[in-house]
Every structure is written in structure tokens, then in C-alpha cells.
Design a protein around this motif. Structure first.
Motif, PDB file in Angstrom:
ATOM      1  N   ALA A 294       0.836  -1.202   0.000  1.00 17.61           N
ATOM      2  CA  ALA A 294       0.000   0.000   0.000  1.00 17.61           C
ATOM      3  C   ALA A 294       0.866   1.246   0.000  1.00 17.61           C
ATOM      4  O   ALA A 294       0.551   2.233  -0.683  1.00 17.61           O
ATOM      5  CB  ALA A 294      -0.923  -0.011   1.223  1.00 17.61           C
ATOM      6  N   ALA A 295       1.981   1.208   0.739  1.00 18.84           N
ATOM      7  CA  ALA A 295       2.853   2.384   0.811  1.00 18.84           C
ATOM      8  C   ALA A 295       3.441   2.688  -0.555  1.00 18.84           C
ATOM      9  O   ALA A 295       3.498   3.852  -0.974  1.00 18.84           O
ATOM     10  CB  ALA A 295       3.966   2.151   1.831  1.00 18.84           C
ATOM     11  N   ILE A 296       3.852   1.642  -1.291  1.00 19.69           N
ATOM     12  CA  ILE A 296       4.462   1.883  -2.607  1.00 19.69           C
ATOM     13  C   ILE A 296       3.403   2.358  -3.600  1.00 19.69           C
ATOM     14  O   ILE A 296       3.623   3.304  -4.367  1.00 19.69           O
ATOM     15  CB  ILE A 296       5.183   0.612  -3.100  1.00 19.69           C
ATOM     16  N   LEU A 297       2.217   1.733  -3.550  1.00 20.90           N
ATOM     17  CA  LEU A 297       1.124   2.165  -4.436  1.00 20.90           C
ATOM     18  C   LEU A 297       0.791   3.636  -4.174  1.00 20.90           C
ATOM     19  O   LEU A 297       0.610   4.432  -5.109  1.00 20.90           O
ATOM     20  CB  LEU A 297      -0.109   1.282  -4.194  1.00 20.90           C
ATOM     21  N   HIS A 298       0.747   4.006  -2.887  1.00 21.80           N
ATOM     22  CA  HIS A 298       0.460   5.397  -2.519  1.00 21.80           C
ATOM     23  C   HIS A 298       1.499   6.330  -3.121  1.00 21.80           C
ATOM     24  O   HIS A 298       1.168   7.373  -3.685  1.00 21.80           O
ATOM     25  CB  HIS A 298       0.443   5.512  -0.986  1.00 21.80           C
ATOM     26  N   PHE A 299       2.765   5.915  -3.035  1.00 22.12           N
ATOM     27  CA  PHE A 299       3.817   6.763  -3.615  1.00 22.12           C
ATOM     28  C   PHE A 299       3.643   6.915  -5.121  1.00 22.12           C
ATOM     29  O   PHE A 299       3.663   8.019  -5.658  1.00 22.12           O
ATOM     30  CB  PHE A 299       5.218   6.211  -3.332  1.00 22.12           C
ATOM     31  N   VAL A 300       3.448   5.791  -5.822  1.00 19.61           N
ATOM     32  CA  VAL A 300       3.403   5.833  -7.291  1.00 19.61           C
ATOM     33  C   VAL A 300       2.265   6.744  -7.751  1.00 19.61           C
ATOM     34  O   VAL A 300       2.454   7.630  -8.593  1.00 19.61           O
ATOM     35  CB  VAL A 300       3.242   4.401  -7.861  1.00 19.61           C
ATOM     36  N   LEU A 301       1.088   6.561  -7.147  1.00 16.29           N
ATOM     37  CA  LEU A 301      -0.054   7.382  -7.565  1.00 16.29           C
ATOM     38  C   LEU A 301       0.175   8.850  -7.232  1.00 16.29           C
ATOM     39  O   LEU A 301      -0.101   9.738  -8.038  1.00 16.29           O
ATOM     40  CB  LEU A 301      -1.340   6.871  -6.896  1.00 16.29           C
TER      41      LEU A 301
END
Ligand SMILES: [Cu+2]
Lengths: 197, 560
Positions: free
Chosen positions: B423-430
Motif C-alpha cells: 500500500a505504501a508503494i502504491l500510494h507513492f506511485v499514484l
């Protein structure tokens, strides 16, 4: 509380070489100085603008009375200075006498300032006609509030002294109050010179 | 020392003097206020893309409401999101832990500074319920708009806005004094100034800069308050006042304030880079020296915000020169960061990804600032969306990329659990994609000549050619705001359900990782840690492991 025990009751081994409260009050005074520096520079913008200062038809400020009051306030800094020096030498009686003197000088400064202020209102120095009146009431008022704060701190120190809280070795509270008082007293001659003279 | 005492609900969660609880309170305040700030951002973008169509959850954004919305968006994001998130929260949480202290020097003052900020927030939000509505003169409160109710129709709202700012400034100054005194007087044995981690250095730099800059703007706010309440006319021309004086007092504070919201992020980035590149920081002394130079210069650049005000033209050149000069120390710090990354064995964990994202995006903000510091270019660009794009490319990376990096990095220590990594990486990418999609088009729109601070773009037919870019930016902004729900979910869900964190999950050298997760009241066991090393001894030749803690302190004697 652990934190309290850590900092007060047990002397822990740290790199500390300074009294936290003493440093705190010095930083606080630095912040206050920046505040008054902002007000004074704003005042100078008006004082040295091409427009006449004071503007036409404004009452004269009471220079003589305020000069005497200024001298008495400066005297109070000396009495406070001497008071703590005497306490550090263990002369508690003389200390109390000078502390009470300082306190009374502070109060009488406030009374005279308040009295002069009321007179200016009666003479028709308007706060909303132009910035001249605004600066008089604003700067003198703000300094008055600071003196009032100092007088309250003095009262606190006085009560604690009467309860025997301070002695030749333990007098940090007096020291901090004195540092703040020096700031309040030192600020006034600058404001007096700028606004009145 | 007995740690087993009982704290009631009120002293533990509400009127707490524990620096870690105060830190969490500030963090929650920042996240809560960010919801409002984000909603106003959405309304501004909506009106720019779909002028005069009713906005979802709000209705039509009329000109009077638009003025209120931009004022509140700026005020909230800077003083109620940026400052709590980058200054109060990390300073409270990290300063005592990283220098090996049990708490702040003045714990009760610390509590008071949090509650003053809450009062400030209440004063600000209550202005929605008073006659005339909230302040509407922009977050910079330019006089004479802000000095008299006849211009905006706002009277009580302006007074509440000024009181709110006064509270937040005094509270932040007192907080800053507290952090400075704590570092000077409460360092553990062996924690010499050269061994203090850079995060602490930069938090102190921010606190010091703030409390020097806050005085003059408080003076200005006091005068503005007198104008509004007594009609003194300090800033009203028809009473002999000087409206430009407000801008001088405001920007004397305003430019240093930019660094108050930037220094902490530099500190987080440097510490995170050392840990996740497994390398010592390149040029630590150079970085500290550059910071001191930047602080000094930051007090003599303010008039670059005022090139188009009609100020004395002979003053323009010196301010343009100091502004170009101030980019030098930051260029040095940037180079030191890249040199620290160079040749490292980089671990791409979420905190490190946020730092790399910060370096990429902030660079755009920094470089476009040079155009605005050069007076000639600024005269054309100043009133346009180029400025909006520029300062969002500085503030957004600093406050949010930096803030998220810090939250991701120290979350295990704060709550004893790990955030969900996917979730943390997805949050960053978006966030990274939609941030750039939102603000990059605004550079183009601004260079094309679309002016800012307009309530209704449809009023100007010449801006119609920008409408597709504006719609694109607005849809991106809506996606950007929506993406933050991933973070909010992760933040609150992991607090209870995340994987249990080890004491030192990132194999970091600094002291906070030696304390329990979360650290107990008083932080350390019966004895304080004794510091024996530098914070950046990573991958030292001849050592068995690639890290070496600053202290051999063992937390076994602690019972929370
Ligand atoms: Cu600036």
C-alpha cells in the motif's frame, strides 16, 4: 513521573553545561526583540517619510513627566540588579528591601503611564485619525503590557521570597525574573526616544 | 526509577506532557486539517476547470466564496498542515529520542504549545459561522484588502484570522525555544554537537529561523488587528497609511518561512539516505555550513516577492542578487545528497522511495524559482499560474513527500508496527504521477499568460485556449487527493493490524532505534544511553556488519 525524576530529582549524567530555564528566557527575549524590531522599523517608515510628523493638529506628548518616569524605571533595574547580588552574598534582609523597591517602582511606572495615557485621550489624541495616534497607543500600550507582565513576575518572586524559597545558592527564579525585567526596562528608553522626542 | 505509575485518560491522551504523545497529537491535527485544505484545493481546481458549474459536495463557487477558499487553503496548508507535520510533530517525537533525553526541557510548555495550536485552529474554523464569513484577502492578507471591511465585506472573519495566526505563531515560537533548549541542555553523555544526527540539526535550523522571522510578522499582524478593530489606518492610504509596509513585514517572515517548511525535510532525507544507501553522508560539515549561510541570506531576500508592487527600482537589483545567491547553498546540499547516494547499496524501501521522489520533484521547484528571482522574468510571470506551479513544486514535495518519508520511516518506532509495504508503494506511485500531472500543466498555462487570483476564468475569453490543460490538471488533482485515502487507510489500519516491528527494522545507527517501540514514558530504562559514535558509520572498512549503533545501550532493563 519518570520524566520529572529524570530531569529534577536524580542528577543524570548528560552533556549539560547550562541551566535550561536561563537559556529559555534568553531565547524568549530574542524573539520579543524581533517583535519590537518589527514595530520599531514600521514606526521609522512613518517617522522619516516626507509627510510632516507629527501630523497637523495633534496634541504634544508629555515629555517632562515621561522623562522622570523613564529615570525611575531605569532606577528599578539597578535596584533589581543589586538585590540579587546581595542575595548571592547571603544578605536576605537587604535583598527583600530592594526587591520590594523594584516592585513598587514598577507599579508606579504603570500608574504614571496610565494616567498620562488617559490625559492624551482627553486632549483628543485619536487612535483612528491617522497612524500617529495608533503608534502612540499601540507601542506604549504593548510596552505597558510587558511591564505589567514583569510586575506580575516580580510579585510571584516576592511571595516566593517571603516563603523562603530562595537563598544565596538557590535563586534561579529571581535570576530569570531579573533578566526579563532588564529587557523590559532596556526597551523603554528606545521607545521613549523614538516616540516622544 | 519506577515506570509502573498509572496515568489517567486525561493526562495520558489529552493534556499529556509526554513528548511522544504531543507529537502524535500534532500529527493527527495536521492530518485532520489536511482534509479541509485538500477539499479547498479541490474546489479551487473545480472552478478553474468547470467555471460556475456546481461543485460536488459544495455547490457553485461564487467569487466571494472563491476568495474565502483560496485564503483558507493557503492558511490551513501552511500553518495547520505544513508546520505541525514538518516542525512540531517530528521535533517533538525525535529531538529527545535522537539526543538520548527523557523528554523536552519544558514538558508543560510543550503541552501548552499544542493546545494553543488547537485554539488557533478553532478560531480559524469558527470564522465560517460569523456574519461576513471568514477572511478573504488571500493567505498573504495583503493590505489594504485585509485592513478594512469595506473591501471584502469581512470584518469578524479577518479579526479571527489574525488572532488564529497570532496563536499559531506564538505557539510555534515557544515550541522552537523548547527544542533549542532541549538540544543544548539535555544531550546524553557523549552526544557532542558533531554527533547530533542531521535530522535534529535541520529541525533546530527550522525552529531558529522561525522564531527570528515570526516577530516582525506578528508586529504586522498586531498593526493589522488595530486597523481592523480600532481603525488606526497603519495600512490604509486614505488615513496616511502604507499598504506596502504590510508586504514588507509579511515577506520578511514569508521567505524564511519557506525554509522552515523545507529544512526538516532536508534532515529526514539525509538521514534516510544514509540508512538506505548504507553510506556515510558526504560533506556533513559542508551541509551544516551551507545551512547557516542559507539562514543568514533568507532574511535579506524578501522583496523578490514584491518586484511588481511598484517598490523603489534601485532596491530591485540587490534583492535579485541575494535571491540568486541563496540558490548556491541549496545547490551544495543537493550535490552532497547525490554524492551520498553515489555508489551506495541502495535499499528501495518506502521511506527511500519518497526521498528519491522528493529529490526529483523539488528540483523542478528550485530551478523554476530562479526565473522568479530574476526581476526581468518575474515581472512577466509574477501574476500568472507559473508562480502557483512553482511554489506547489516546492511546498508539496517538501511537506508531503518529506512528511510521508518521515512517517514511513519512523512509523515502526511510533506505533510498534510496520506499515503495509504494498500500500505504501502504491500510494507513492499514484501521488508521484498525479502530483506531476496536476502542476506541470500549470507552468504551461502560466507561461501562456493565464493570471492567478481570478475567481472566474470564463470571464476572460483569451484563457479559453487553456481550458483542456485546466481540465487535465483538475482531474489529476482529484486523483491526487483520492490517492491519499490509501495512506490514511494504511496509517490507521496498520496501527492495530500491521506486522509487529522489530526494535531497529532498518539497521539504523541513531539512538531512537535503541528505545522500545513505542518508547515508554521516560524513553530509557534506569540509565540514559552513553554515546560512543557518529550517526553515519555505515559500511566502515574492517567492520563485520555494515552499521554500528551510536551507543552500546541495551534496552533490556526497560519495563514499560
Ligand atoms: Cu521568497
Amino acid at each position: 513521573m519518570a520524566a520529572k525524576a529524570g530531569t529534577k530529582k536524580i542528577k543524570e549524567i548528560t552533556e549539560n553545561k547550562m541551566e535550561p530555564a536561563k537559556l529559555g528566557i534568553l531565547l524568549f527575549i530574542a524573539a520579543e526583540m524581533m517583535f519590537f524590531a518589527g514595530l520599531i522599523s514600521a514606526f521609522l517608515v512613518f517617522r522619516f517619510s516626507p509627510a510632516p510628523w507629527p501630523p497637523e493638529g495633534q496634541p504634544r506628548l508629555p515629555i517632562a513627566v515621561t522623562a522622570v518616569n523613564t529615570a525611575l524605571l531605569i532606577l528599578s533595574a539597578f535596584t533589581f540588579y543589586k538585590a540579587l547580588e546581595l542575595l548571592r552574598k547571603g544578605k536576605k534582609g537587604m535583598y527583600l528591601l530592594l526587591l520590594v523597591t523594584t516592585f513598587l517602582l514598577g507599579i508606579q511606572f504603570l500608574i504614571i503611564q496610565g494616567n498620562e495615557w488617559m490625559k492624551m485621550v482627553q486632549f483628543g489624541l485619536s487612535i483612528h485619525a491617522n497612524p500617529y495616534g495608533g503608534f502612540f497607543y499601540g507601542l506604549v500600550g504593548l510596552h505597558g503590557i510587558h511591564v505589567f507582565g514583569g510586575v506580575l513576575a516580580l510579585l510571584w518572586v516576592l511571595v516566593r521570597s517571603l516563603m523562603g524559597a530562595y537563598n544565596a545558592q538557590k535563586n534561579l527564579g529571581v535570576d530569570i525574573c531579573r533578566t526579563y525585567w532588564f529587557f523590559v526596562v532596556g526597551l523603554w528608553p528606545i521607545l521613549f526616544g523614538l516616540i516622544y522626542l | 526509577m519506577s515506570q509502573g505509575h498509572h496515568q489517567g485518560f486525561w493526562t495520558k491522551y489529552i493534556f499529556s506532557t509526554d513528548h511522544k504523545m504531543v507529537a502524535r497529537q500534532f500529527l493527527l491535527l495536521a492530518l485532520g486539517m489536511a482534509v479541509f485544505g485538500g477539499f479547498y484545493a479541490f474546489l479551487i481546481r473545480w472552478q478553474m476547470a468547470f467555471p460556475n458549474q456546481p461543485a460536488p459536495f459544495f455547490g457553485p463557487v461564487t467569487p466571494d466564496k472563491y476568495n474565502v477558499i483560496i485564503t483558507m487553503h493557503g492558511t490551513i496548508m501552511l500553518f495547520f498542515v505544513g508546520m505541525p507535520l514538518l516542525n512540531a510533530f517530528p521535533s517533538n517525537f525525535l529531538v529527545p529520542l535522537m539526543i538520548g533525553a527523557r523528554d523536552m526541557a519544558f514538558p508543560r510548555l510543550n503541552m501548552a504549545s499544542f493546545w494553543m495550536t488547537v485554539v488557533a485552529a478553532i478560531l480559524l474554523m469558527s470564522s465560517f459561522f460569523v456574519p461576513g464569513g471568514p477572511a478573504a484577502a488571500g493567505w498573504t492578507g495583503y493590505a489594504p484588502l485585509s485592513a478594512s471591511s469595506e473591501y471584502t465585506g469581512v470584518k469578524i472573519g479577518a479579526v479571527l484570522w489574525l488572532l488564529s495566526l497570532a496563536f499559531v505563531f506564538i505557539s510555534s515560537s515557544l515550541g522552537g525555544i523548547n527544542y533549542l533548549v532541549t538540544v543544548v541542555t539535555m544531550r546524553a553523555k557523549g552526544m557532542s554537537y558533531s554527533r547530533i544526527p542531521l535530522t535534529v540539526w535541520f529541525l533546530l535550523a527550522a525552529a531558529f529561523t522561525f522564531f527570528l522571522a515570526a516577530g516582525p510578522v506578528l508586529a504586522g499582524a498586531f498593526m493589522l488587528l488595530m486597523d481592523n478593530v480600532f481603525g488606526t489606518g497603519f495600512f490604509l492610504p486614505f488615513k496616511g497609511g502604507e499598504p506596502l509596509l504590510w508586504q514588507h513585514l509579511f515577506w520578511f517572515f514569508g521567505h524564511p518561512e519557506v525554509y522552515v517548511l523545507f529544512f526538516p525535510t532536508l534532515g529526514f532525507c539525509l538521514d534516510i539516505i544514509a540508512v538506505f544507501a548504507r553510506k556515510p553522508i558526504f560533506g556533513k560539515k559542508l551541509i551544516i555550513g551551507s545551512t547557516i549561510a542559507a539562514i543568514a541570506l533568507s532574511f535579506v531576500v524578501w522583496a523578490h516577492h514584491m518586484f511588481v508592487t511598484g517598490m523603489n527600482p534601485t532596491l530591485v537589483t540587490p534583492f535579485a542578487i541575494t535571491t540568486i545567491l541563496i540558490s548556491v547553498p541549496f545547490a551544495i546540499i543537493y550535490v552532497c545528497m547525490f554524492m551520498s547516494l553515489k555508489g551506495g547499496s541502495i535499499r528501495l524501501e518506502p521511506p527511500m522511495i519518497w526521498v528519491l521522489g522528493f529529490l526529483a520533484t523539488f528540483l523542478v521547484g528550485g530551478l523554476t524559482g530562479i526565473f522568479l528571482g530574476a526581476a526581468g522574468a518575474d515581472i512577466y510571470l509574477h501574476a500568472t499560474y507559473f508562480v502557483i506551479a512553482h511554489f506547489h513544486y516546492t511546498f508539496f514535495p517538501s511537506v508531503f513527500f518529506g512528511g510521508y518519508a518521515a512517517i514511513n520511516y519512523w512509523y515502526p518506532k511510533m506505533f510498534g508496527r510496520m506499515l503495509n509495504k504494498t500500500a505504501a508503494i502504491l500510494h507513492f506511485v499514484l501521488t508521484f504521477i498525479f502530483f506531476n500531472c496536476t502542476f506541470w500543466p500549470l507552468f504551461i498555462v502560466g507561461m501562456g499568460g493565464m493570471v492567478r487570483r481570478i475567481a472566474d476564468p470564463s470571464f476572460y475569453p483569451q484563457f479559453a485556449i487553456f481550458s483542456h490543460l485546466n481540465v487535465f490538471a483538475t482531474i489529476s488533482a482529484m486523483c491526487l487527493i483520492s490517492s491519499q485515502t490509501i495512506f490514511l487507510w494504511n496509517f490507521f489500519y496498520s496501527m492495530k493490524n500491521g506486522k509487529k516491528a522489530e526494535l531497529n527494522p532498518y539497521e539504523s545507527n541513531t539512538l531512537e532505534w535503541l528505545a522500545q517501540s513505542p518508547p515508554p514514558h521516560g524513553n530509557w530504562g534506569p540509565k540514559l544511553p552513553v554515546v560512543t559514535g557518529d550517526p553515519y558509520e555505515y559500511s566502515q572498512p574492517g567492520e563485520a556488519s555494515d552499521w554500528k549503533s551510536q551507543s552500546s545501550y541495551k534496552g533490556d532493563a526497560i519495563h514499560g
